[in-house]
Motif scaffolding. Structure first.
Motif, PDB file in Angstrom:
ATOM      1  N   UNK A   1       2.354 -14.845   4.042  1.00  0.00           N
ATOM      2  CA  UNK A   1       0.899 -14.739   4.096  1.00  0.00           C
ATOM      3  C   UNK A   1       0.426 -14.796   5.548  1.00  0.00           C
ATOM      4  N   UNK A   2       0.972 -15.727   6.323  1.00  0.00           N
ATOM      5  CA  UNK A   2       0.586 -15.838   7.731  1.00  0.00           C
ATOM      6  C   UNK A   2       0.948 -14.575   8.501  1.00  0.00           C
ATOM      7  N   UNK A   3       2.105 -13.997   8.222  1.00  0.00           N
ATOM      8  CA  UNK A   3       2.507 -12.765   8.895  1.00  0.00           C
ATOM      9  C   UNK A   3       1.529 -11.640   8.619  1.00  0.00           C
ATOM     10  N   UNK A   4       1.081 -11.534   7.375  1.00  0.00           N
ATOM     11  CA  UNK A   4       0.102 -10.493   7.022  1.00  0.00           C
ATOM     12  C   UNK A   4      -1.192 -10.718   7.789  1.00  0.00           C
ATOM     13  N   UNK A   5      -1.675 -11.936   7.799  1.00  0.00           N
ATOM     14  CA  UNK A   5      -2.939 -12.234   8.475  1.00  0.00           C
ATOM     15  C   UNK A   5      -2.837 -12.060   9.981  1.00  0.00           C
ATOM     16  N   UNK A   6      -1.655 -12.277  10.541  1.00  0.00           N
ATOM     17  CA  UNK A   6      -1.488 -12.174  11.995  1.00  0.00           C
ATOM     18  C   UNK A   6      -1.329 -10.743  12.496  1.00  0.00           C
TER      19      UNK A   6
ATOM     20  N   UNK B   1       2.862 -12.383  -5.756  1.00  0.00           N
ATOM     21  CA  UNK B   1       1.833 -12.330  -6.805  1.00  0.00           C
ATOM     22  C   UNK B   1       0.605 -13.149  -6.427  1.00  0.00           C
ATOM     23  N   UNK B   2      -0.536 -12.801  -7.009  1.00  0.00           N
ATOM     24  CA  UNK B   2      -1.788 -13.490  -6.667  1.00  0.00           C
ATOM     25  C   UNK B   2      -1.730 -14.969  -6.999  1.00  0.00           C
ATOM     26  N   UNK B   3      -1.005 -15.328  -8.028  1.00  0.00           N
ATOM     27  CA  UNK B   3      -0.878 -16.738  -8.378  1.00  0.00           C
ATOM     28  C   UNK B   3      -0.177 -17.547  -7.302  1.00  0.00           C
ATOM     29  N   UNK B   4       0.514 -16.864  -6.414  1.00  0.00           N
ATOM     30  CA  UNK B   4       1.201 -17.521  -5.300  1.00  0.00           C
ATOM     31  C   UNK B   4       0.311 -17.588  -4.068  1.00  0.00           C
ATOM     32  N   UNK B   5      -0.377 -16.504  -3.753  1.00  0.00           N
ATOM     33  CA  UNK B   5      -1.110 -16.475  -2.482  1.00  0.00           C
ATOM     34  C   UNK B   5      -2.417 -17.241  -2.504  1.00  0.00           C
ATOM     35  N   UNK B   6      -3.090 -17.283  -3.649  1.00  0.00           N
ATOM     36  CA  UNK B   6      -4.393 -17.959  -3.664  1.00  0.00           C
ATOM     37  C   UNK B   6      -4.294 -19.458  -3.383  1.00  0.00           C
ATOM     38  N   UNK B   7      -3.319 -20.176  -3.927  1.00  0.00           N
ATOM     39  CA  UNK B   7      -3.186 -21.585  -3.528  1.00  0.00           C
ATOM     40  C   UNK B   7      -2.839 -21.741  -2.046  1.00  0.00           C
TER      41      UNK B   7
ATOM     42  N   UNK C   1      -4.657 -23.199   3.409  1.00  0.00           N
ATOM     43  CA  UNK C   1      -4.908 -22.811   4.804  1.00  0.00           C
ATOM     44  C   UNK C   1      -6.386 -22.953   5.149  1.00  0.00           C
ATOM     45  N   UNK C   2      -7.247 -22.664   4.202  1.00  0.00           N
ATOM     46  CA  UNK C   2      -8.685 -22.839   4.436  1.00  0.00           C
ATOM     47  C   UNK C   2      -9.011 -24.322   4.584  1.00  0.00           C
ATOM     48  N   UNK C   3      -8.377 -25.158   3.791  1.00  0.00           N
ATOM     49  CA  UNK C   3      -8.573 -26.606   3.906  1.00  0.00           C
ATOM     50  C   UNK C   3      -8.139 -27.148   5.251  1.00  0.00           C
ATOM     51  N   UNK C   4      -7.114 -26.529   5.845  1.00  0.00           N
ATOM     52  CA  UNK C   4      -6.644 -26.925   7.175  1.00  0.00           C
ATOM     53  C   UNK C   4      -7.542 -26.388   8.288  1.00  0.00           C
ATOM     54  N   UNK C   5      -8.441 -25.450   7.926  1.00  0.00           N
ATOM     55  CA  UNK C   5      -9.297 -24.837   8.934  1.00  0.00           C
ATOM     56  C   UNK C   5      -8.659 -23.638   9.618  1.00  0.00           C
TER      57      UNK C   5
END
Length: 103
Positions: A6-11, A30-36, A41-45
């Protein structure tokens, strides 16, 4: 490993907005994996998110939730990926005669 994907995609383009399904496809998860992961990551800021202001009837699809790395999150994500180790790399070498080794 899923968080690293996920981080690689966002970077790829940290300033770009990505929606959930787009991240799933690019990361091969799968979406069930990335949404949590994204919620954590949003909670970490590291990531900020928002719902698009679209009418699902007009668009012919559900509204999308978009995600983008924060400036600080991009720095931390790069650092995290640079310091990431595979699970095997973290295991101590098991050699005879060494502490923690076999026989």
């Amino acid at each position: 490993m899923p968080t690293q994907r996920v981080l690689q995609v966002l970077l790829v383009d940290p300033a770009r907005e990505h929606y959930g399904l787009e991240i799933c496809t690019a990361a091969g998860l799968p979406s069930g994996t990335i949404h949590p992961i994204l919620a954590r990551l949003e909670g970490y800021g590291w990531v900020t998110s928002w719902w698009e202001e679209a009418d699902p009837r007009e668009e012919g699809r559900p509204r999308r939730r978009y995600y983008r790395l924060t400036e600080d999150g991009a720095v931390k994500a790069r650092d995290a990926l640079a310091n990431a180790h595979s699970p095997l790399a973290a295991m101590p070498l098991l050699r005879p005669g060494h502490a923690g080794g076999l026989g």
